[in-house]
Design a protein around this motif. Structure first.
Motif, mmCIF file in Angstrom:
data_model
loop_
_atom_site.group_PDB
_atom_site.id
_atom_site.type_symbol
_atom_site.label_atom_id
_atom_site.label_comp_id
_atom_site.label_asym_id
_atom_site.label_seq_id
_atom_site.Cartn_x
_atom_site.Cartn_y
_atom_site.Cartn_z
ATOM 1 N N GLN A 183 26.683 -79.761 -31.537
ATOM 2 C CA GLN A 183 25.992 -80.960 -32.012
ATOM 3 C C GLN A 183 26.843 -82.198 -31.729
ATOM 4 O OE1 GLN A 183 25.415 -80.863 -36.251
ATOM 5 N NE2 GLN A 183 23.428 -81.872 -36.108
ATOM 6 N N ILE B 288 31.526 -84.076 -39.071
ATOM 7 C CA ILE B 288 30.215 -83.454 -39.291
ATOM 8 C C ILE B 288 30.297 -82.435 -40.418
ATOM 9 C CG2 ILE B 288 28.452 -81.979 -38.248
ATOM 10 C CD1 ILE B 288 28.906 -83.429 -35.641
ATOM 11 N N LEU B 289 31.373 -81.639 -40.449
ATOM 12 C CA LEU B 289 31.507 -80.625 -41.501
ATOM 13 C C LEU B 289 31.589 -81.248 -42.889
ATOM 14 C CD1 LEU B 289 34.024 -78.163 -39.785
ATOM 15 C CD2 LEU B 289 31.569 -77.838 -40.118
ATOM 16 N N TYR C 89 24.247 -72.945 -30.240
ATOM 17 C CA TYR C 89 25.695 -73.083 -30.198
ATOM 18 C C TYR C 89 26.192 -72.771 -28.793
ATOM 19 C CZ TYR C 89 25.663 -67.980 -30.578
ATOM 20 O OH TYR C 89 25.433 -66.656 -30.370
ATOM 21 N N SER D 248 24.217 -75.421 -44.443
ATOM 22 C CA SER D 248 24.556 -76.294 -43.321
ATOM 23 C C SER D 248 23.697 -77.556 -43.289
ATOM 24 C CB SER D 248 24.412 -75.544 -42.001
ATOM 25 O OG SER D 248 23.071 -75.165 -41.799
ATOM 26 N N VAL E 147 34.850 -82.711 -35.219
ATOM 27 C CA VAL E 147 33.932 -81.777 -35.869
ATOM 28 C C VAL E 147 34.087 -81.845 -37.390
ATOM 29 C CG1 VAL E 147 35.418 -79.735 -35.811
ATOM 30 C CG2 VAL E 147 32.959 -79.462 -35.652
ATOM 31 N N ARG F 103 28.169 -74.247 -33.651
ATOM 32 C CA ARG F 103 26.923 -75.002 -33.685
ATOM 33 C C ARG F 103 27.193 -76.481 -33.961
ATOM 34 N NH1 ARG F 103 23.904 -72.758 -37.832
ATOM 35 N NH2 ARG F 103 24.250 -74.520 -39.178
ATOM 36 N N HIS F 104 28.095 -76.752 -34.895
ATOM 37 C CA HIS F 104 28.422 -78.144 -35.194
ATOM 38 C C HIS F 104 29.233 -78.776 -34.061
ATOM 39 C CE1 HIS F 104 26.562 -78.088 -39.057
ATOM 40 N NE2 HIS F 104 27.268 -77.054 -39.445
ATOM 41 N N GLN F 105 30.053 -77.981 -33.374
ATOM 42 C CA GLN F 105 30.765 -78.503 -32.214
ATOM 43 C C GLN F 105 29.791 -78.850 -31.091
ATOM 44 O OE1 GLN F 105 33.570 -75.327 -31.520
ATOM 45 N NE2 GLN F 105 35.197 -76.367 -32.658
ATOM 46 N N GLU G 238 28.764 -70.785 -36.870
ATOM 47 C CA GLU G 238 28.419 -72.031 -37.575
ATOM 48 C C GLU G 238 29.284 -73.188 -37.088
ATOM 49 O OE1 GLU G 238 28.697 -71.388 -41.804
ATOM 50 O OE2 GLU G 238 26.569 -70.909 -41.889
ATOM 51 N N LEU H 263 22.706 -81.108 -43.392
ATOM 52 C CA LEU H 263 23.487 -82.345 -43.323
ATOM 53 C C LEU H 263 22.854 -83.352 -44.272
ATOM 54 C CD1 LEU H 263 24.244 -82.653 -39.512
ATOM 55 C CD2 LEU H 263 25.720 -81.814 -41.320
ATOM 56 N N ARG I 265 28.100 -81.585 -44.629
ATOM 57 C CA ARG I 265 27.320 -80.400 -44.989
ATOM 58 C C ARG I 265 27.117 -80.344 -46.498
ATOM 59 N NH1 ARG I 265 27.595 -75.383 -42.014
ATOM 60 N NH2 ARG I 265 28.137 -74.436 -43.990
#
Length: 183
Positions: free
Chosen positions: A47, A100-101, A11, A141, A97, A43-45, A40, A143, A104
């Motif tokens: 990605q 992506i969320l 992250y 988390s 973001v 981390r997705h941001q 968390e 995906l 999950r």
């Protein structure tokens, strides 16, 4: 090179720690998606930033080299269910973001009505009550790839696999009550 036993951080922390608008947005996202902490989200941001960085680099490449990498990037994002089949590089640059969320496992379990809240969905996953395509997944988390949304079920070893379980009845009643209240 780094110590092989110590994993790299996945992250990126925000550049400025005290921006009110960003903090409020982060708190809203953490609460609405049931994330454990801001790490968390970060981390997705990170990605998402990686996907966008690749897309920006593609814009400056020659056509023959660009085509192959663009196809790979769009293929990966399509398999993850983040973009649709006829997406372009501009679509990748426009991702947020939240896109992506939404993919999950925790979010999908909640949206499928298998849990009353995102936090309960997280608890079910961590305790091993949820399986994807016959495999128990304990990572909220995770995906979920495209096509596996309908293969998310309660694990056969879980007591919640029984449709007459009191918790499942309570979840159905709560969801029914919310839908009636929304109308």
């Amino acid at each position: 090179m780094g110590d092989p036993k110590k994993p790299k951080k996945k992250y990126i922390t925000p550049g400025h720690p005290w921006q009110k608008a960003r903090l409020m947005e982060e708190i809203h996202l953490v609460g609405s998606y049931g994330l454990r902490n801001k790490r968390e989200l970060w981390r997705h941001q990170a990605q998402l930033a990686k996907f966008r960085r690749i897309a920006k680099q593609l814009l400056g490449m020659p056509a023959e080299r660009r085509e192959k990498i663009e196809k790979e990037l769009l293929g990966k994002l399509y398999r993850l269910g983040i973009v649709d089949e006829n997406a372009t590089i501009d679509t990748v640059l426009g991702l947020t973001v939240e896109d992506i969320l939404e993919r999950r496992l925790q979010t999908l379990v909640y949206k499928l009505g298998m849990a009353k809240t995102p936090h309960q969905a997280r608890q079910f996953i961590i305790h091993g009550h949820i399986q994807v395509d016959g495999q128990i997944v304990r990572s909220p988390s995770f995906l979920v790839p495209r096509g596996y949304e309908d293969k998310i079920t309660f694990a056969s070893t879980s007591p919640f696999a029984d449709p007459d379980h009191p918790i499942r009845k309570m979840i159905k009643e709560a969801i029914k009550g919310e839908s009636i209240g929304a109308e």
